[in-house]
Design a protein around this motif. Structure first.
Motif, short mmCIF file in Angstrom:
data_model
loop_
_atom_site.label_atom_id
_atom_site.label_comp_id
_atom_site.label_asym_id
_atom_site.label_seq_id
_atom_site.Cartn_x
_atom_site.Cartn_y
_atom_site.Cartn_z
N GLY B 145 0.84 -1.21 0.00
CA GLY B 145 0.00 0.00 0.00
C GLY B 145 0.87 1.26 0.00
N ASN B 146 1.90 1.26 0.83
CA ASN B 146 2.75 2.45 0.92
C ASN B 146 3.44 2.78 -0.40
OD1 ASN B 146 2.05 2.68 3.59
ND2 ASN B 146 3.92 1.72 4.39
N VAL B 147 3.88 1.75 -1.10
CA VAL B 147 4.59 2.03 -2.36
C VAL B 147 3.60 2.54 -3.42
CG1 VAL B 147 4.54 -0.23 -3.52
CG2 VAL B 147 6.56 1.22 -3.73
N ILE B 148 2.35 2.16 -3.29
CA ILE B 148 1.32 2.72 -4.19
C ILE B 148 1.17 4.22 -3.89
CG2 ILE B 148 -1.15 2.73 -4.73
CD1 ILE B 148 -1.13 -0.34 -4.30
N ILE B 149 1.06 4.56 -2.62
CA ILE B 149 0.92 5.98 -2.24
C ILE B 149 2.14 6.78 -2.73
CG2 ILE B 149 0.58 7.59 -0.31
CD1 ILE B 149 -1.70 5.38 -0.82
N GLU B 150 3.32 6.21 -2.53
CA GLU B 150 4.55 6.87 -2.99
C GLU B 150 4.51 7.11 -4.50
OE1 GLU B 150 8.14 4.68 -1.78
OE2 GLU B 150 9.07 5.28 -3.68
N THR B 151 4.02 6.14 -5.24
CA THR B 151 3.93 6.24 -6.70
C THR B 151 2.98 7.36 -7.13
OG1 THR B 151 4.32 3.87 -6.84
CG2 THR B 151 3.42 4.90 -8.81
N PHE B 152 1.99 7.63 -6.29
CA PHE B 152 0.99 8.65 -6.61
C PHE B 152 1.28 10.00 -5.96
CE2 PHE B 152 -2.64 7.10 -9.10
CZ PHE B 152 -2.19 5.81 -9.35
N LYS B 153 2.53 10.19 -5.52
CA LYS B 153 2.76 11.46 -4.79
C LYS B 153 2.46 12.69 -5.65
CE LYS B 153 7.82 11.64 -5.31
NZ LYS B 153 8.01 10.38 -6.08
N ASP B 154 2.66 12.57 -6.98
CA ASP B 154 2.33 13.70 -7.86
C ASP B 154 1.11 13.41 -8.76
OD1 ASP B 154 4.60 15.06 -6.93
OD2 ASP B 154 5.85 13.91 -8.32
N LYS B 155 0.33 12.45 -8.37
CA LYS B 155 -0.82 12.08 -9.21
C LYS B 155 -2.09 12.10 -8.35
CE LYS B 155 1.57 8.84 -12.26
NZ LYS B 155 1.26 9.28 -13.62
N ASN B 156 -3.20 12.36 -9.03
CA ASN B 156 -4.50 12.34 -8.37
C ASN B 156 -5.14 10.98 -8.62
OD1 ASN B 156 -7.18 12.56 -7.72
ND2 ASN B 156 -7.42 14.63 -8.58
N PRO B 157 -5.36 10.19 -7.57
CA PRO B 157 -5.89 8.83 -7.77
C PRO B 157 -7.30 8.82 -8.38
CG PRO B 157 -5.92 9.41 -5.44
CD PRO B 157 -5.17 10.50 -6.14
N VAL B 158 -8.00 9.94 -8.30
CA VAL B 158 -9.32 9.99 -8.94
C VAL B 158 -9.17 10.10 -10.46
CG1 VAL B 158 -11.45 11.34 -9.15
CG2 VAL B 158 -10.47 10.90 -6.89
N CYS B 159 -8.11 10.75 -10.89
CA CYS B 159 -7.88 10.92 -12.33
C CYS B 159 -7.15 9.72 -12.94
CB CYS B 159 -7.08 12.19 -12.59
SG CYS B 159 -8.00 13.68 -12.17
N VAL B 160 -6.40 9.00 -12.12
CA VAL B 160 -5.71 7.79 -12.59
C VAL B 160 -6.12 6.67 -11.63
CG1 VAL B 160 -3.49 6.70 -13.07
CG2 VAL B 160 -3.80 9.13 -13.55
N PRO B 161 -7.27 6.04 -11.90
CA PRO B 161 -7.84 5.13 -10.91
C PRO B 161 -7.27 3.71 -10.96
CG PRO B 161 -9.36 5.39 -12.72
CD PRO B 161 -8.17 6.26 -13.04
#
Lengths: 229, 229, 229, 229
Positions: B145-161
Motif C-alpha cells: 500500500g505504501n509504495v502505491i501511495i509513494e507512486t501517486f505522490k504527484d498524481k491524483n488517484p481519482v484521475c488515474v484510478p
C-alpha cells in the motif's frame, strides 16, 4: 476406497476441458491409492464428453492392469515413474495446454516473473533436456518419466509442482488429482503471462528471492497465512 | 447501511470472474462506509462460486475485525492503506488479470496510447518501484500500500484510478466497489491493446496532451458531455 | 418506416456485444432513412443489456433531435459527416474493438495481406492522420468525420467500408446497419490476422493486385459469383 | 447411402462454428461417395445457423450439379481437384481459421515443433507457392487445387492431412468429413502454438526425425498403440 479415488479421477479429468486445457483427448489425469499401491487413470483416446467411471483403468505400480476393459492412457508409464519416485504425490496430470506447450516447444523453462508464479511454484518451472534417440526408440513413455526425475534431481517436486517436457508439453502434480489439475491451470496462466512479459522486456530476470519466498511461504508451509486454515 | 455495502461488495466480487479477470481466488474487492469508517472485504481463499454475504468480513481502518467468522483477504492491509490516504475513494479491487499483470511483471507503466485509455485514465497508469527486501520481509501487504501511495505522490488517484504493483499485478479503485471493478476491466482492456500497439510500433509515444484532455474531460468533471447526466 | 429502421438499428447495436466487439458502452450503430433524411442512433452511455427501441434517438442531418428523450451517442457528429458525404451509405458503426484499435493506436493502416481482407476491403484499410490541436479543441467529433472524408479523398467508401481513426479506433459502414456491423466484424478479424502475419514476417507486402481483384470482384459487382444471388 | 453422407457433411459443417474455426460463412466441408463418384458440399454463402440437409449440393467429379437448388461453395473446384488426385480421401475442409491463416498470409509452412504436431502431421504443413496472374485470372479455384497437388508432389496427403494456400488460408482433409474437420482443428492449434514458440525462440528448428516418427507412428499405421483399437 478405490470408488472415491475413481470419482476424484473422473472429476479431475472432466475439469480439463472445462478449464480450456485440452483439445479433443489431449490430456489425462491419474490418482493413486498409496495404501493399495494402485493407480486410476483415464483410458487412451476416449473423448471427455463420453468418459464414465467404468471407463477408468486401475493399474499397479508396475503398470499391470488390475481392473478395466480399456487401454490406459498411452502416457501411463510416465505417470507411474512419477508416482514411484515421489511418494508424497497423489495425482498427476498431462495436457498439451497451449501456453505451457509453447514454452515446451521452445525448450525453455519458465522463470518466476511475478507473484502469481511464486504463489504456487517455488522457482523456475524447468524444461527437461531433449530425449536421446535411444530413449525415444526404447521405452519412450517411461524414459519421459525418467527425464522428469533427472530434471528434478536438485528440486523438490512439492515446491515446484510441474515441468515442461521438451518438444512435448506440461506435466503437473499435487497431493491429489484435484490439486494436480489446479496446478495445471496455474501453470497455463503463468506461461501465458511470462510469454508476454518477456516479449515486452526481453532481458527480464527472475524476481528476487525475497519476494519469491514471501509469496510461496505465504501460501505453503507452517507459516502460511493465506486462506482459512 | 452496511447491508447495502455488503451487497455491493458481494456483487462487485462476483463481477470479477464474470468479466474474466480472475482465475480461482486471485482477486478481491472491498468497499468502505465513510460514515462508520468500516470496510467490507472478501474473505481469503474462498472460491467465488461459493461466496455468500455472510462470508464477507467487516474491519475498521486499523484492520481490526468487527464482524465475520472468516479471515479477510490476505491483501487487506493494502486496501486499508489506500482508503486511509484517499478519502475520496469508496472501493478498491486487486486482481491478477492477465494483460495488466504482464505489464506489472515487466515493471512498466502503461502510457496513454489511445482514447480508450484517455476516457478513463488521465495519463500513464504507473508501475510502482520494486519493494526492498526490508519492505518484503516486514509488513509486506502494508508496504505494498505504501509504495502505491509513494507512486501517486504527484498524481491524483481519482484521475488515474489504477496502478500496477511491480512483479505482482494491478490494483484499481473508484467512488464505490462497482466503479472500482469497472476500472479494473478498463485497465485490462487498455493493457491488452497497449501491449500489441507497442509490439506493432516499438517507438510509440503517449498521445498528445490535447487529445488526452479532450477525452478525459468529455467523460469527467464539470464539462463532461458523455452519457445521460 | 422509421419503426423498421429503429428495429434494424437496435438489432445491429445488440450484435456488437454478441460478436465481442464492445466492452461496456464502447460502441454505437446508426442507420439512415434516405427518404426522410433522418438518422436513428444509439443513446450515449446506455448499457447494451438495457437498450430498448424507445431509447433510440432520431436526428436530422444537421444533428437536431427529432425524437427521443435521451442524448444521442457522443460520436453522433462523426456519423452525420459520413452520411452527408456518402449518400450511398445506410449504416455506420463505431467501436473500440481490440485488434482494430491496436492498429489505430499504432497509427497504421492495415494492408491487404490475404483473401479474407480482399473479400471485403478492396485495398488497405487506411488510418487517418492525427487531428491537429485546433481540430481536437474545436468541433472534435465533427472534425473526426472530416478527417475520415479527407482520408478517403481518393478512395471509394463502398469498396473500402471502414477506416481507423488515429489514436482512437475503427469506424465501418455499409448499405444498412447490419452490413455496417458485418464489416466491423470482418475488420476486427482482418486486423487480428494482419497483426500476427506481420509479426511472423515483418517485411510482408500487400497481396498482388490480381488476387485482390479476383477476391473482391468474386463477391462484389456485376461479375460476382459468391453466394446465391 | 448419399443420405448418410449428407448427414455427415452437415454435421461436419456445423462443427466448424462450434469449434471456433469460422466467422460468418468463411468455411466449407465436403464429403465424397467413392462408389457413386458423387460429392456433397455446403452451398455458397449460406449461414451455418440456417444450414439444413436440403441445402447441401450434390455434384459429380466434373462439378456438374446432380442434386440441390443452391449454388455450391465457390471453392468447390478446389475440393474436386483434391478428390480427383487423392482417391484415399473422403472429406475436405476449407476455412479461414485465424492462426492457420496468419501463417498462410505470411506464406510460410508450419514446421513440426512438437509432439502435438507430430501426432497428426508427419512433418511440415507446407504452404503453396503463390498463384501466378494467369492462374488467378483463369480457373482460379481449380488452379488453387492444382497448386495444392503440386505442393504435395513429394508428400503423402494421408500423412500430412493439410496445407496452407499462400495469401489465403488452410485446407485439410481426411478419410471422411469428420476426420477432415478434426484435422482442421488440430492444424489451428498447431499453428497457434508454432507461432508463439517461434516468437519465443526465433531460431527454433523442426523436432528430430526420431521424435516425429515415434509420435506419428504411435497414432498411425500398423504399429499404432494410441487409443482403443
Amino acid at each position: 476406497m478405490l470408488e472415491t479415488l475413481k470419482e476424484a479421477v473422473l472429476e479431475a479429468n472432466l475439469e480439463l476441458p472445462k478449464r480450456g486445457l485440452v483439445t479433443y483427448t489431449w490430456g489425462n489425469v491419474s490418482g493413486i491409492d498409496r495404501g493399495e499401491n494402485l493407480i486410476v487413470i483415464k483410458p487412451s483416446g476416449v473423448p471427455y464428453e463420453e468418459l464414465r467411471l467404468e471407463h477408468l483403468v486401475v493399474l499397479d505400480l508396475n503398470g499391470t492392469k488390475v481392473e478395466g476393459k480399456l487401454n490406459p492412457s498411452s502416457d501411463t508409464m510416465t505417470h507411474l515413474v512419477i508416482y514411484r519416485n515421489y511418494p508424497e504425490l497423489g495425482g498427476v496430470v498431462h495436457t498439451h495446454s497451449r501456453w505451457a506447450t509453447v514454452w515446451a516447444q521452445a525448450c525453455r523453462g519458465i522463470p518466476a516473473l511475478g507473484t502469481t508464479h511464486a504463489d504456487y511454484f517455488y522457482g523456475e518451472i524447468p524444461c527437461t533436456r531433449k530425449l536421446t534417440n535411444e530413449e525415444i526408440n526404447g521405452q519412450y513413455e517411461e524414459q519421459t518419466g525418467n527425464v522428469i526425475i533427472e530434471t528434478f534431481k536438485d528440486k523438490n517436486p512439492v515446491c515446484v509442482p510441474g515441468v515442461l517436457v521438451s518438444n512435448h508439453g506440461p506435466f503437473s502434480w499435487g497431493k491429489d488429482p484435484q490439486e494436480a489439475v489446479h496446478n495445471a491451470v496455474v501453470l497455463e496462466e503463468v506461461a501465458m503471462m511470462a510469454y508476454h512479459a518477456f516479449s515486452l522486456k526481453p532481458d527480464l530476470k527472475q524476481i528476487d528471492k525475497t519476494l519469491l519466498d514471501r509469496h510461496f511461504l505465504r501460501k505453503h508451509g507452517s507459516k502460511a497465512y493465506y486462506g482459512q486454515s
